[in-house]
Write a protein that holds these residues in place. Structure first.
Motif, PDB file in Angstrom:
ATOM      1  N   ASN A  68       0.833  -1.199   0.000  1.00 54.45           N
ATOM      2  CA  ASN A  68       0.000   0.000   0.000  1.00 54.45           C
ATOM      3  C   ASN A  68       0.872   1.255   0.000  1.00 54.45           C
ATOM      4  O   ASN A  68       0.644   2.191  -0.781  1.00 54.45           O
ATOM      5  CB  ASN A  68      -0.906  -0.049   1.241  1.00 54.45           C
ATOM      6  CG  ASN A  68      -1.763   1.192   1.422  1.00 54.45           C
ATOM      7  OD1 ASN A  68      -1.260   2.300   1.512  1.00 54.45           O
ATOM      8  ND2 ASN A  68      -3.066   0.996   1.536  1.00 54.45           N
ATOM      9  N   THR A 121       0.951   4.429  -2.632  1.00 55.23           N
ATOM     10  CA  THR A 121       0.197   5.627  -2.220  1.00 55.23           C
ATOM     11  C   THR A 121       1.087   6.718  -1.630  1.00 55.23           C
ATOM     12  O   THR A 121       0.599   7.621  -0.952  1.00 55.23           O
ATOM     13  CB  THR A 121      -0.884   5.253  -1.185  1.00 55.23           C
ATOM     14  OG1 THR A 121      -0.260   4.733   0.001  1.00 55.23           O
ATOM     15  CG2 THR A 121      -1.846   4.212  -1.744  1.00 55.23           C
ATOM     16  N   SER A 166      -3.454  -7.014  -4.207  1.00 58.65           N
ATOM     17  CA  SER A 166      -2.929  -5.715  -3.778  1.00 58.65           C
ATOM     18  C   SER A 166      -1.644  -5.361  -4.528  1.00 58.65           C
ATOM     19  O   SER A 166      -1.422  -4.192  -4.876  1.00 58.65           O
ATOM     20  CB  SER A 166      -2.666  -5.720  -2.267  1.00 58.65           C
ATOM     21  OG  SER A 166      -3.882  -5.809  -1.557  1.00 58.65           O
ATOM     22  N   TYR A 175      -2.134  -1.740  -6.541  1.00 53.79           N
ATOM     23  CA  TYR A 175      -1.446  -0.517  -6.127  1.00 53.79           C
ATOM     24  C   TYR A 175      -0.382  -0.055  -7.112  1.00 53.79           C
ATOM     25  O   TYR A 175       0.237   0.988  -6.901  1.00 53.79           O
ATOM     26  CB  TYR A 175      -0.837  -0.692  -4.738  1.00 53.79           C
ATOM     27  CG  TYR A 175      -1.856  -0.552  -3.630  1.00 53.79           C
ATOM     28  CD1 TYR A 175      -2.483   0.661  -3.385  1.00 53.79           C
ATOM     29  CD2 TYR A 175      -2.200  -1.638  -2.829  1.00 53.79           C
ATOM     30  CE1 TYR A 175      -3.419   0.794  -2.370  1.00 53.79           C
ATOM     31  CE2 TYR A 175      -3.130  -1.508  -1.806  1.00 53.79           C
ATOM     32  CZ  TYR A 175      -3.738  -0.293  -1.585  1.00 53.79           C
ATOM     33  OH  TYR A 175      -4.656  -0.160  -0.590  1.00 53.79           O
ATOM     34  N   ASP A 229      -5.634   3.517  -6.320  1.00 49.60           N
ATOM     35  CA  ASP A 229      -5.744   3.682  -4.878  1.00 49.60           C
ATOM     36  C   ASP A 229      -7.211   3.505  -4.514  1.00 49.60           C
ATOM     37  O   ASP A 229      -8.098   3.733  -5.343  1.00 49.60           O
ATOM     38  CB  ASP A 229      -5.257   5.093  -4.483  1.00 49.60           C
ATOM     39  CG  ASP A 229      -5.179   5.302  -2.984  1.00 49.60           C
ATOM     40  OD1 ASP A 229      -5.373   4.324  -2.231  1.00 49.60           O
ATOM     41  OD2 ASP A 229      -4.940   6.447  -2.563  1.00 49.60           O
TER      42      ASP A 229
END
Length: 291
Positions: A217, A221, A278, A282, A286
């Motif tokens: 993540n 991000t 994920s 990613y 997002d």
């Protein structure tokens, strides 16, 4: 053709989940403002859950989807709405009271939604015995989000003197991602005897997966976290160290998942697919919408 058909079925699960989440959010407008809770967020959540467990039907994934959305609401309130630690402690106390069977106050939409989730979980036979397990994971999430809030107040993220945690401390706080508490709700609601018999090793493996997802993540991000004033692993160490730690965690997760592939293979696949989804998601997207 067969692969495409299966992908189409999975997208149908996601579409049904997205509509359910949109309807749920419409009933709690004070909890889900259009920015950042846009339509794409509901779709992203439903897609992540559908692709994590494509063998399930929409009814079985309903609680899982809703548990994820509740965690997003909690994250929003703690990270961006709360203005004091006292307020965060009050949120935690209210949530734990609801988890224990309490009736939320009319002016507590987060508690009212949590009560809906609790009551739906209570429709399965395993819940009375496993409520303490679910509550314990909820408590971990609440504590972890409060701890990150404290770090942000003491760090350079919001302009205060720098006092960032170490990467190890940051990963030890990965419950703020709220992955495992959702997984526990998913497993309890499934009612599968093999799953429930192996809940402890599943939770151990989920905690390792949660650390992986925390770092995956963060790699995806970083720019948004800078704009929003969030902590991110890339504020603590450089990218190569984060990538190396991900590799180490993936290897460890594989060791934990190996025996589960024999004892409860469906749930082992469920956790492995969370990592895969994920890692792909990613790279270019997002969950959150714009502020």
């Amino acid at each position: 053709m067969r692969v495409a058909a299966e992908q189409g079925r999975t997208w149908a699960l996601a579409a049904r989940g997205q509509r359910d989440l949109a309807e749920l959010a419409a009933g709690y407008p004070e909890l889900f403002p259009a920015r950042p809770f846009d339509a794409a967020l509901f779709g992203n959540v439903a897609a992540a859950i559908a692709f994590g467990a494509p063998w399930c039907d929409a009814a079985r994934l309903r609680v899982t989807n809703r548990a994820v959305l509740w965690c997003f609401a909690l994250d929003w309130l703690v990270d961006y709405v709360a203005t004091s630690r006292t307020e965060i402690d009050r949120i935690a106390a209210r949530c734990l009271a609801v988890a224990d069977g309490g009736v939320p106050a009319p002016d507590d939409p987060l508690g009212r939604l949590l009560a809906e989730l609790r009551d739906e979980l209570a429709t399965v036979a395993a819940f009375p015995d496993l409520r303490p397990v679910w509550r314990a994971e909820l408590r971990k999430v609440l504590d972890a989000m409060a701890r990150e809030w404290d770090w942000k107040q003491a760090s350079g993220v919001d302009g205060a003197p720098a006092a960032l945690p170490s990467l190890d401390d940051y990963l030890d706080n990965a419950d703020n991602l709220a992955c495992t508490v959702v997984n526990v709700a998913h497993w309890i609601y499934s009612g599968d005897p093999d799953t429930l018999a192996h809940l402890d090793p599943l939770i151990e493996a989920s905690a390792e997966v949660q650390r992986i997802l925390r770092l995956v993540n963060d790699l995806g991000t970083y720019e948004r976290d800078l704009r929003w004033g969030d902590l991110n692993a890339l504020l603590l160490v450089d990218r190569s160290q984060v990538e190396r730690r991900i590799d180490e965690l993936v290897a460890r997760a594989g060791e934990l998942l190996a025996p589960l592939e024999r004892s409860c293979p469906e749930q082992a696949r469920y956790l492995a697919r969370q990592i895969g989804f994920s890692s792909g998601f990613y790279r270019s997207a997002d969950f959150w919408g714009a502020l």
